[in-house]
Write an enzyme that holds these catalytic residues in place. Structure first.
Site: not given
Ligand code: ZN
Length: 335
Positions: A66, A169, A201, A224
């Site tokens: 994402h 992230d 996401e 991820d």
């Molecule tokens: Zn993530």
């Protein structure tokens, strides 16, 4: 890998406003794929076509990370110029408190709790952004209702191959896919590879579902970050920073397909790629959205173990991301 990650980290792109990061990724991935398009929701999809003529044995493999990140949306501006916000995604207010923030228009400020509010009572309505404005009028010249803010992007090198900053992230997942595309570019592959960079996401894995519906993949791998059990006081769990690519078995939203898990484990062992197993008792990723899209698909995930997720000091190890690239390549070869 570090330079790619840094380039991606330094472009703020909150959920629902992924235009800038998408443009940068498009520029990086287009030369590595046969075609590249953006779907209606904003997911960026690059395709490397497989070379087999046998349509029965040709599979569609969707890889996904994402592009969006958590942040804040402006809801109200006080007479004194302080800016009220609501959260976008799972914000940890203790970790975000007293951070520098930046808006989509490039306005800088600080996110602070109201005076006297104790950490135990932190909630979004007790926080304001202070851009240094003397009045509502001055603030309104620079910030509008509905503007988005994110915590200042940054990336620093630490000991060895460790890095910290944000938003690791999931720019680290995007970086893994770009490095994988570089590695696969001139290698013959029987199957169609779809590199999907998903939107939204962080607000409920919204983008990956229509992306997967459009692709209808046979297999999927999601990249991820995953929480770890390797810090002082952490709940005992297997996943640790620096111990290799984490093969997800389960989190609170998905049970990964057994064929994908077994295949990843066996190719990792066969090729000596550093890996570990991940069972997360909380959280979720795009894996569940992809697994349940359309007629369903064999979905799994490779996680990059990360400490202090959703803070301004997320910490990961570049070597784990490199192991994800090597393991993905071996996985694709094995199909
Ligand atoms: Zn993530």
């Amino acid at each position: 890998m570090y330079n790619t990650l840094k380039t991606l980290c330094l472009i703020p792109s909150i959920s629902g406003r992924e235009e800038r990061i998408r443009e940068k990724i498009k520029e990086m991935i287009s030369p590595l794929a046969d075609e590249c398009y953006t779907d209606n929701l904003g997911n960026l999809i690059a395709v490397k076509r497989g070379n087999t003529k046998d349509s029965d044995s040709k599979k569609k493999i969707m890889l996904c990370a994402h592009m969006d990140e958590i942040g804040f949306i402006v809801t109200y501006i006080e007479e004194k110029g302080f800016i009220r916000v609501s959260t976008v995604g799972g914000i940890n207010l203790v970790a975000s408190s007293c951070s520098q923030v930046i808006s989509e228009r490039g306005v800088k400020g600080v996110l602070v709790p109201e005076s006297g509010v104790k950490a135990a009572d932190f909630s979004a309505d007790k926080f304001v952004i202070d851009i240094g404005a003397k009045s509502r009028k001055e603030a309104e010249r620079r910030v509008k209702i509905g503007d988005f803010f994110v915590v200042n992007p940054s990336l620093a090198r630490l000991c060895g191959s460790r890095v910290c900053g944000r938003p690791i992230d999931d720019r680290i997942g995007c970086a893994v896919m770009i490095k994988l595309a570089e590695s696969l570019k001139d290698k013959p592959c029987a199957h169609d590879i779809y590199y999907a960079f998903s939107v939204q996401e962080e607000v409920g894995c919204r983008g990956a579902k229509p992306a997967a519906f459009g692709i209808s993949p046979d297999y999927a791998l999601v990249y991820d970050v995953a929480g770890t059990g390797d810090t002082l006081g952490a709940k005992p769990m297997e996943c640790a920073v620096g111990h290799g690519a984490a093969i997800k078995i389960k989190d609170s939203s998905v049970i990964c397909h057994s064929e994908v898990v077994d295949r990843l484990r066996s190719v990792a062992e066969e090729k000596g790629i550093p890996h570990q197993l991940e069972i997360l008792t909380y959280g979720g990723t795009d894996t569940s959205s992809i697994q349940m899209s359309g007629f369903g698909c064999r979905a799994g995930a490779l996680s990059i173990p990360t400490r202090y997720i959703h803070s301004s000091v997320e910490m990961a190890d570049i070597a784990d991301a490199e192991a994800c690239v090597a393991l993905s390549e071996a996985f694709i070869e094995s199909i």
